[in-house]
Design a protein around this motif. Sequence first.
Motif, short mmCIF file in Angstrom:
data_model
loop_
_atom_site.label_atom_id
_atom_site.label_comp_id
_atom_site.label_asym_id
_atom_site.label_seq_id
_atom_site.Cartn_x
_atom_site.Cartn_y
_atom_site.Cartn_z
N VAL A 1 35.19 71.99 -22.30
CA VAL A 1 34.44 72.67 -21.28
C VAL A 1 35.37 72.85 -19.95
CG1 VAL A 1 32.63 72.03 -19.68
CG2 VAL A 1 32.53 71.10 -21.86
N ALA A 2 35.21 74.30 -19.59
CA ALA A 2 36.04 74.56 -18.37
C ALA A 2 35.51 74.15 -17.26
CB ALA A 2 35.85 76.35 -18.31
N ARG A 3 36.29 73.36 -16.71
CA ARG A 3 35.72 72.67 -15.42
C ARG A 3 36.27 73.66 -14.19
NH1 ARG A 3 34.72 67.40 -17.06
NH2 ARG A 3 35.43 66.75 -18.99
N GLN A 4 35.28 73.39 -13.32
CA GLN A 4 35.45 74.03 -11.85
C GLN A 4 36.23 73.07 -11.08
OE1 GLN A 4 34.84 77.34 -11.39
NE2 GLN A 4 34.39 77.34 -13.72
N ILE A 5 36.82 73.72 -9.80
CA ILE A 5 37.56 72.78 -9.01
C ILE A 5 36.25 72.51 -7.84
CG2 ILE A 5 39.17 72.56 -7.26
CD1 ILE A 5 40.19 72.79 -10.21
N VAL A 6 35.76 71.32 -7.76
CA VAL A 6 34.98 71.26 -6.48
C VAL A 6 35.35 70.12 -5.73
CG1 VAL A 6 33.18 71.80 -8.33
CG2 VAL A 6 33.79 69.50 -8.24
N ARG A 7 34.51 69.65 -4.73
CA ARG A 7 34.62 68.61 -3.70
C ARG A 7 33.52 67.77 -3.67
NH1 ARG A 7 37.77 68.66 1.13
NH2 ARG A 7 39.53 69.88 0.84
N ILE B 1 47.33 66.38 -10.22
CA ILE B 1 47.75 67.25 -11.13
C ILE B 1 49.20 67.92 -10.92
CG2 ILE B 1 47.34 69.34 -12.62
CD1 ILE B 1 44.26 68.21 -12.84
N LYS B 2 48.96 68.44 -9.66
CA LYS B 2 50.46 69.10 -9.10
C LYS B 2 51.59 68.12 -9.03
CE LYS B 2 52.93 70.23 -5.30
NZ LYS B 2 53.71 69.12 -4.71
N THR B 3 51.04 66.97 -8.56
CA THR B 3 52.18 65.89 -8.41
C THR B 3 52.77 65.60 -10.07
OG1 THR B 3 51.31 64.97 -6.51
CG2 THR B 3 52.65 63.49 -7.56
N ARG C 1 56.74 64.80 -11.05
CA ARG C 1 57.14 63.81 -12.13
C ARG C 1 57.84 64.43 -13.49
NH1 ARG C 1 53.27 60.07 -14.25
NH2 ARG C 1 55.36 58.93 -14.93
N GLY C 2 57.51 65.86 -13.27
CA GLY C 2 58.13 66.77 -14.31
C GLY C 2 57.38 66.86 -15.76
N LEU C 3 56.28 66.22 -15.57
CA LEU C 3 55.49 66.43 -16.79
C LEU C 3 55.08 67.76 -17.39
CD1 LEU C 3 53.06 63.19 -16.37
CD2 LEU C 3 55.43 63.33 -17.71
N SER C 4 54.88 68.05 -18.65
CA SER C 4 54.30 69.52 -19.02
C SER C 4 52.66 69.45 -18.71
CB SER C 4 54.75 69.62 -20.48
OG SER C 4 53.87 68.90 -21.34
N PRO C 5 52.15 70.58 -18.67
CA PRO C 5 50.80 70.70 -18.44
C PRO C 5 50.09 70.20 -19.85
CG PRO C 5 51.80 72.72 -17.49
CD PRO C 5 52.84 72.09 -18.01
N ASP D 1 41.27 69.83 -20.92
CA ASP D 1 41.91 70.89 -21.55
C ASP D 1 43.06 71.36 -20.83
OD1 ASP D 1 40.97 73.14 -23.66
OD2 ASP D 1 41.70 74.33 -21.87
N VAL D 2 44.15 72.07 -21.42
CA VAL D 2 45.33 72.38 -20.71
C VAL D 2 44.89 73.58 -19.60
CG1 VAL D 2 46.05 74.15 -22.30
CG2 VAL D 2 47.74 72.84 -20.87
N ALA D 3 43.69 74.17 -19.96
CA ALA D 3 43.41 75.32 -18.87
C ALA D 3 42.97 74.91 -17.53
CB ALA D 3 42.32 76.08 -19.43
N ASP D 4 42.33 73.49 -17.80
CA ASP D 4 42.09 72.84 -16.55
C ASP D 4 43.12 72.39 -15.78
OD1 ASP D 4 39.35 73.18 -17.01
OD2 ASP D 4 39.38 70.95 -18.33
N VAL D 5 44.25 72.13 -16.40
CA VAL D 5 45.70 71.98 -15.37
C VAL D 5 46.00 73.26 -14.81
CG1 VAL D 5 48.05 71.13 -15.75
CG2 VAL D 5 46.16 70.01 -17.10
N TYR D 6 46.06 74.20 -15.63
CA TYR D 6 46.46 75.29 -14.81
C TYR D 6 45.49 75.92 -13.81
CZ TYR D 6 50.24 76.04 -18.34
OH TYR D 6 51.38 75.74 -19.13
N ARG D 7 44.29 75.73 -13.97
CA ARG D 7 43.23 76.01 -13.02
C ARG D 7 43.64 75.25 -11.67
NH1 ARG D 7 39.28 75.43 -16.20
NH2 ARG D 7 39.30 77.47 -16.96
#
Length: 93
Positions: free
Chosen positions: A4-10, A28-30, A35-39, A49-55
């Motif tokens: 499921v593609a997740r949106q960014i919300v508050r 996620i950014k941190t 920390r140097g982890l891959s997406p 989903d990796v797409a959520d990381v990039y989102r």
Amino acid sequence: MSQVARQIVRELHDEPHLEGRRITVQFIKTQIEDRGLSPRTVADRHDIDVADVYRALTYYYDHPEEMQVVEADREAAIEEHEHLTTDPDDVRD
């Protein structure tokens, strides 16, 4: 992994996060940049989903002023509550 593609919300707290999860954009950014982890690793560890990381990363860089406020608020909260933490060197048996 989630499909499921997740949106960014508050909706859950004051920081932007993945919809339906407590995983923040800042976290996620941190994980990736500090920390140097891959997406893929971040996605696998948190069952997203990796797409959520990039989102989340896209959101971070598309909203620099908002993310600066988030970071400043975090730092202020840490400083405000610093007296509640214990330094391991101060703990005695």
